[in-house]
Design an enzyme around this catalytic site. Structure first.
Site, short mmCIF file in Angstrom:
data_model
loop_
_atom_site.label_atom_id
_atom_site.label_comp_id
_atom_site.label_asym_id
_atom_site.label_seq_id
_atom_site.Cartn_x
_atom_site.Cartn_y
_atom_site.Cartn_z
N LYS A 114 0.83 -1.21 0.00
CA LYS A 114 0.00 0.00 0.00
C LYS A 114 0.86 1.26 0.00
O LYS A 114 0.53 2.23 -0.67
CB LYS A 114 -0.93 0.03 1.23
CG LYS A 114 -2.15 -0.86 1.10
CD LYS A 114 -3.19 -0.47 2.14
CE LYS A 114 -4.38 -1.41 2.16
NZ LYS A 114 -5.31 -1.12 3.25
N LYS A 195 -5.43 -10.53 -6.35
CA LYS A 195 -6.64 -10.74 -5.55
C LYS A 195 -7.70 -9.67 -5.84
O LYS A 195 -7.35 -8.55 -6.21
CB LYS A 195 -6.30 -10.81 -4.06
CG LYS A 195 -5.97 -9.49 -3.44
CD LYS A 195 -6.09 -9.51 -1.92
CE LYS A 195 -5.96 -8.09 -1.43
NZ LYS A 195 -6.26 -7.81 -0.08
N LYS A 198 -10.78 -4.20 -2.74
CA LYS A 198 -11.70 -3.07 -2.61
C LYS A 198 -11.19 -1.84 -3.34
O LYS A 198 -11.96 -1.07 -3.89
CB LYS A 198 -11.85 -2.71 -1.14
CG LYS A 198 -12.95 -3.42 -0.43
CD LYS A 198 -13.04 -2.82 0.95
CE LYS A 198 -13.92 -3.61 1.86
NZ LYS A 198 -13.68 -3.24 3.25
P1 AMP Z 1 -10.91 -5.43 3.75
O1 AMP Z 1 -11.43 -5.39 2.35
O2 AMP Z 1 -9.43 -5.23 3.76
O3 AMP Z 1 -11.66 -4.58 4.71
O4 AMP Z 1 -11.11 -6.94 4.21
C1 AMP Z 1 -12.21 -7.43 4.91
C2 AMP Z 1 -12.11 -8.95 5.02
O5 AMP Z 1 -12.24 -9.55 3.73
C3 AMP Z 1 -10.78 -9.45 5.58
O6 AMP Z 1 -11.01 -10.55 6.42
C4 AMP Z 1 -10.03 -9.85 4.37
O7 AMP Z 1 -9.06 -10.84 4.63
C5 AMP Z 1 -11.13 -10.40 3.47
N1 AMP Z 1 -10.78 -10.29 2.05
C6 AMP Z 1 -10.42 -9.16 1.38
N2 AMP Z 1 -10.19 -9.42 0.08
C7 AMP Z 1 -10.41 -10.76 -0.09
C8 AMP Z 1 -10.33 -11.64 -1.22
N3 AMP Z 1 -9.99 -11.21 -2.43
N4 AMP Z 1 -10.62 -12.96 -1.01
C9 AMP Z 1 -10.97 -13.41 0.21
N5 AMP Z 1 -11.06 -12.63 1.31
C10 AMP Z 1 -10.79 -11.32 1.18
#
Ligand code: AMP
Ligand code: TRP
Length: 334
Positions: A114, A195, A198
């Site tokens: 990041k 991956k 967001k």
């Molecule tokens: P965040 O988007 O960083 O707020 O992540 C929220 C949750 O979603 C966390 O537990 C991440 O590990 C999970 N997560 C985010 N991106 C992925 C993805 N591409 N595949 C599976 N889990 C994800």
């Protein structure tokens, strides 16, 4: 004794099916496990580690709380709250900062990724995993259900807990990351070598978001990148990453085994059939969520009440641990 579960998600951007499959869907399953006591948090302080529009952040936080309810999290069964409503998190992060070597933070892969993309790297971005450790540790958490990308942060929380316990005596529970066997890393539809993220959700075709309408979902999945072959099977080959990803989404959302999922496509005529079936299961999983979300968002007063009740319950658990830590570190309690 019940196992305590804590997890969080940032109210930044929209929630995509990777977040749902890797995290939120599993929270709902955890909530229905009588052996577990569940706490789920909208981590708005974490969202501030990259620049946010204040009005948008407020809106997104409300939307995320509504999404918690829409996916089936129940405020009578789980504690649902907003991180900044409980001051233990920010205070606790400061205390943990003061026992955490900065070298531990500079090594975090998410920080390295990041920060490489930012012109100005905010101190909060470096410190992000310490705030996450505070989220987890001040609730005596046993297990943290997250996607694969958060494993390193949970391991850091373990190291911080162990260091504190070593310096000041047995205090924190050392938590375990809980990573799903299938779906812990859903890949981008337009580029299955990275991956689903967001921060890329605004790019058309990158992801499917939980609140997208069926037409957009279908379009994104039908255009998903695959290979030039025709074999529909799970595979670790880089070339098959697109098909593997679509099959994984299918597997998790239908609750079938890998074998049964592959069998469903034994007579498929090509990837078009796979994509059609995946679009169908994604639409049938997300449509009820989208409809409930719309309805829940019409009653803001009720949402605000649920947030208040959740924060009250969260304080009851975390404030005594904060006082304990302050005392052990030599602060005078007021
Ligand atoms: P965040 O988007 O960083 O707020 O992540 C929220 C949750 O979603 C966390 O537990 C991440 O590990 C999970 N997560 C985010 N991106 C992925 C993805 N591409 N595949 C599976 N889990 C994800
Ligand atoms: N850092 C996590 C993410 O971006 C969100 C998070 C914050 C979290 N605090 C947490 C996850 C505590 C689990 C436990 O995905």
């Amino acid at each position: 004794m019940k196992k305590r579960i804590f997890s969080g998600i940032q109210p930044s951007n929209v929630i995509h099916i990777g977040n749902y499959i890797g995290a939120v869907k599993r929270w709902v399953e955890s909530q229905n496990d009588a052996e577990k006591e569940n706490i789920f948090c909208a981590v708005d302080l974490h969202a501030l580690t990259v620049p946010q529009d204040p009005k948008m952040l407020r809106e997104r936080t409300l939307e995320l709380m509504a999404l918690f309810l829409a996916v089936g999290l129940d405020p009578d069964k789980s504690i649902l709250f907003v991180q900044s409503h409980v001051t233990v998190h920010a205070e606790g992060a400061w205390l943990l900062n003061c026992i955490t070597p900065e070298g531990w933070l500079k090594k975090m892969t998410q920080y390295k990724d990041k920060s490489a993309k930012q012109e100005i790297v905010l101190t909060g971005l470096l410190d992000y995993p310490v705030l996450m450790a505070a989220d987890i540790l001040f609730y005596d958490t046993n297990e943290v259900p997250v996607g694969n990308d958060q494993k390193q942060h949970v391991e850091l929380a373990r190291n911080i807990a162990e260091r504190f316990n070593h310096l000041f005596g047995e205090t924190f529970v050392v938590p375990e990351p809980l990573i799903a066997e299938a779906g812990a890393r859903i890949m981008a539809l337009d580029d299955p070598t990275m991956k689903m993220s967001k921060s890329m959700a605004h790019v058309k075709g990158h992801s499917v978001n939980l609140l997208d309408d069926p037409k957009d979902i279908e379009r994104a999945i039908m255009r998903a990148k695959t290979d030039s072959g025709s074999e529909i099977r799970f595979s670790k080959d880089a070339e098959k990453a697109g098909v593997n990803n679509l099959l994984t989404i299918y597997q998790v959302l239908t609750g079938k085994s890998q074998e049964a999922s592959e069998l469903d496509f034994a007579n498929a005529r090509g990837y078009g059939d796979l994509k059609k079936a995946v679009a169908e299961v994604v639409i049938s999983a997300t449509e009820p969520i989208r409809n409930r979300h719309k309805e829940i968002m019409t009653d803001r007063a009720e949402l605000e009440r649920i947030m208040r009740v959740g924060a009250d319950k969260a304080r009851v658990i975390s404030e005594p641990r904060l006082a304990d830590v302050k005392r052990k570190m030599g602060l005078i309690l007021p």
